[in-house]
Design a protein around this motif. Structure first.
Motif, PDB file in Angstrom:
ATOM      1  N   LEU A   1       0.815  -1.217   0.000  1.00  0.00           N
ATOM      2  CA  LEU A   1       0.000   0.000   0.000  1.00  0.00           C
ATOM      3  C   LEU A   1       0.849   1.268   0.000  1.00  0.00           C
ATOM      4  O   LEU A   1       0.290   2.370   0.020  1.00  0.00           O
ATOM      5  CB  LEU A   1      -0.940   0.002   1.218  1.00  0.00           C
ATOM      6  CG  LEU A   1      -1.911  -1.181   1.330  1.00  0.00           C
ATOM      7  CD1 LEU A   1      -2.814  -1.020   2.543  1.00  0.00           C
ATOM      8  CD2 LEU A   1      -2.741  -1.315   0.062  1.00  0.00           C
ATOM      9  N   ARG A   2       2.176   1.132  -0.019  1.00  0.00           N
ATOM     10  CA  ARG A   2       3.098   2.276  -0.027  1.00  0.00           C
ATOM     11  C   ARG A   2       2.737   3.255   1.103  1.00  0.00           C
ATOM     12  O   ARG A   2       2.487   4.438   0.877  1.00  0.00           O
ATOM     13  CB  ARG A   2       3.069   2.985  -1.384  1.00  0.00           C
ATOM     14  CG  ARG A   2       3.596   2.125  -2.529  1.00  0.00           C
ATOM     15  CD  ARG A   2       3.504   2.840  -3.865  1.00  0.00           C
ATOM     16  NE  ARG A   2       4.246   4.095  -3.849  1.00  0.00           N
ATOM     17  CZ  ARG A   2       5.564   4.200  -4.007  1.00  0.00           C
ATOM     18  NH1 ARG A   2       6.288   3.098  -4.177  1.00  0.00           N
ATOM     19  NH2 ARG A   2       6.151   5.386  -3.995  1.00  0.00           N
ATOM     20  N   CYS A   3       2.715   2.698   2.308  1.00  0.00           N
ATOM     21  CA  CYS A   3       2.375   3.490   3.480  1.00  0.00           C
ATOM     22  C   CYS A   3       3.447   3.291   4.544  1.00  0.00           C
ATOM     23  O   CYS A   3       4.348   2.472   4.382  1.00  0.00           O
ATOM     24  CB  CYS A   3       0.999   3.081   4.014  1.00  0.00           C
ATOM     25  SG  CYS A   3       0.872   1.325   4.474  1.00  0.00           S
ATOM     26  N   CYS A   4       3.320   4.019   5.655  1.00  0.00           N
ATOM     27  CA  CYS A   4       4.321   3.901   6.723  1.00  0.00           C
ATOM     28  C   CYS A   4       3.688   4.300   8.047  1.00  0.00           C
ATOM     29  O   CYS A   4       3.105   5.385   8.170  1.00  0.00           O
ATOM     30  CB  CYS A   4       5.521   4.796   6.419  1.00  0.00           C
ATOM     31  SG  CYS A   4       6.852   4.662   7.644  1.00  0.00           S
ATOM     32  N   GLY A   5       3.801   3.428   9.045  1.00  0.00           N
ATOM     33  CA  GLY A   5       3.219   3.704  10.351  1.00  0.00           C
ATOM     34  C   GLY A   5       1.704   3.598  10.333  1.00  0.00           C
ATOM     35  O   GLY A   5       1.098   3.340   9.292  1.00  0.00           O
ATOM     36  N   THR A   6       1.101   3.816  11.492  1.00  0.00           N
ATOM     37  CA  THR A   6      -0.353   3.750  11.574  1.00  0.00           C
ATOM     38  C   THR A   6      -1.001   4.960  10.920  1.00  0.00           C
ATOM     39  O   THR A   6      -1.802   4.828   9.991  1.00  0.00           O
ATOM     40  CB  THR A   6      -0.811   3.647  13.035  1.00  0.00           C
ATOM     41  OG1 THR A   6      -0.261   2.458  13.620  1.00  0.00           O
ATOM     42  CG2 THR A   6      -2.331   3.566  13.123  1.00  0.00           C
ATOM     43  N   ASN A   7      -0.633   6.157  11.401  1.00  0.00           N
ATOM     44  CA  ASN A   7      -1.180   7.392  10.837  1.00  0.00           C
ATOM     45  C   ASN A   7      -0.147   8.191  10.056  1.00  0.00           C
ATOM     46  O   ASN A   7      -0.499   8.940   9.153  1.00  0.00           O
ATOM     47  CB  ASN A   7      -1.773   8.263  11.948  1.00  0.00           C
ATOM     48  CG  ASN A   7      -2.971   7.606  12.627  1.00  0.00           C
ATOM     49  OD1 ASN A   7      -3.945   7.261  11.975  1.00  0.00           O
ATOM     50  ND2 ASN A   7      -2.872   7.424  13.934  1.00  0.00           N
TER      51      ASN A   7
ATOM     52  N   VAL B   1       2.135   8.386   3.605  1.00  0.00           N
ATOM     53  CA  VAL B   1       0.740   8.044   3.914  1.00  0.00           C
ATOM     54  C   VAL B   1       0.707   7.015   5.035  1.00  0.00           C
ATOM     55  O   VAL B   1       1.460   6.043   5.019  1.00  0.00           O
ATOM     56  CB  VAL B   1       0.024   7.475   2.671  1.00  0.00           C
ATOM     57  CG1 VAL B   1      -1.403   7.065   3.022  1.00  0.00           C
ATOM     58  CG2 VAL B   1       0.028   8.493   1.549  1.00  0.00           C
ATOM     59  N   GLY B   2      -0.155   7.226   6.029  1.00  0.00           N
ATOM     60  CA  GLY B   2      -0.307   6.256   7.105  1.00  0.00           C
ATOM     61  C   GLY B   2      -0.992   4.992   6.626  1.00  0.00           C
ATOM     62  O   GLY B   2      -1.824   5.026   5.707  1.00  0.00           O
ATOM     63  N   CYS B   3      -0.669   3.861   7.243  1.00  0.00           N
ATOM     64  CA  CYS B   3      -1.240   2.591   6.786  1.00  0.00           C
ATOM     65  C   CYS B   3      -2.700   2.417   7.198  1.00  0.00           C
ATOM     66  O   CYS B   3      -3.438   1.679   6.543  1.00  0.00           O
ATOM     67  CB  CYS B   3      -0.412   1.427   7.331  1.00  0.00           C
ATOM     68  SG  CYS B   3       1.207   1.277   6.534  1.00  0.00           S
ATOM     69  N   ALA B   4      -3.121   3.077   8.278  1.00  0.00           N
ATOM     70  CA  ALA B   4      -4.524   2.950   8.706  1.00  0.00           C
ATOM     71  C   ALA B   4      -5.482   3.491   7.643  1.00  0.00           C
ATOM     72  O   ALA B   4      -6.391   2.776   7.208  1.00  0.00           O
ATOM     73  CB  ALA B   4      -4.741   3.644  10.052  1.00  0.00           C
TER      74      ALA B   4
END
Length: 246
Positions: free
Chosen positions: A147-153, A197-200
């Protein structure tokens, strides 16, 4: 002497249309089973980020698909044999299935309203296990890559568990790890790109996309059910009236 039952031309059309609709029911049942199985597998893969209730929605879809596949037998036999009891049984069972679908839809809507809090809480708690739990490590690395995200938020969420602005390598583009001597950091140089972008929120969009697919298929099946129920009731009434007039 056995008197044959002769249906009117309109009733015969309903009979053949109902037979065709039951073939579509069989196909839709297979479709529901297949789609439910795929989405169940996807949700199960990310079960650490979701409550067990989320798995119940695709499970219900699979169960409905199996039931529709089986009760289509009553509709086909009832239409071909012009059997009043089979047609009534078919219509009754389809109404019960529709009630199950309605219950599943309400449950899905309730879960959707709670999804944001549930996912955020689960992700925050699992981040603490990233370094010690291989399964959690694999899960976080997979979702951050996919999802090309990082961390929760946001990427800064990892600072509670990493020193010196370091981040998991999956928070950066693949070329960051390929360099060998380069590490993924919160304040990376221009040659690296940290997923901001956050993963949540990214994961919630991912879940909503599959929920939309479930909803679209469910709406299509519900339309077929209404048509099938109407055809079954109409044909059953015609058969009953024909018998009464003989």
């Amino acid at each position: 002497m056995v008197v044959g039952v002769q249906l009117s031309m309109g009733s015969r059309c309903v009979k053949y249309l109902m037979f065709i609709f039951n073939l579509l029911f069989v196909i839709s049942g297979i479709l529901l089973i297949s789609l439910g199985s795929v989405i169940f597998a996807i949700f199960h893969e990310y079960r650490h980020f979701l409550d067990k209730e989320f798995l119940s929605v695709p499970s219900l879809l699979i169960a409905i698909g199996v039931i529709i596949f089986l009760i289509a037998f009553f509709g086909c036999c009832g239409a071909v044999r012009e059997n009043y009891c089979m047609l009534v049984t078919f219509a009754t069972l389809m109404i019960l299935v529709f009630i199950l679908e309605l219950a599943g839809g309400i449950s899905g809507y309730v879960l959707r309203a709670q999804a944001s809090d549930i996912v955020t809480e689960k992700m925050n708690s699992s981040m603490a296990e990233y370094k010690d739990n291989t399964e959690i490590t694999f899960l976080w690395d997979g979702i951050q890559k996919k999802l090309r995200c990082c961390g929760t938020n946001e990427p800064k969420d990892w600072q509670l568990y990493f020193d010196n602005d370091s981040l998991p390598m999956t928070c950066c583009d693949p070329q960051a790890g390929a360099a060998g001597t380069v590490s993924c950091k919160l304040n990376s140089t221009s040659e690296l790109h940290v997923h901001d972008v956050g993963c949540a929120p990214a994961f919630l969009d991912f879940v909503k996309l599959h929920a939309l697919q479930l909803g679209g298929v469910g709406f299509g099946v519900a339309f077929l059910q209404f048509a099938g129920i109407w055809f079954a009731i109409s044909l059953a009434k015609s058969i009953r009236n024909t018998y009464e007039s003989v």
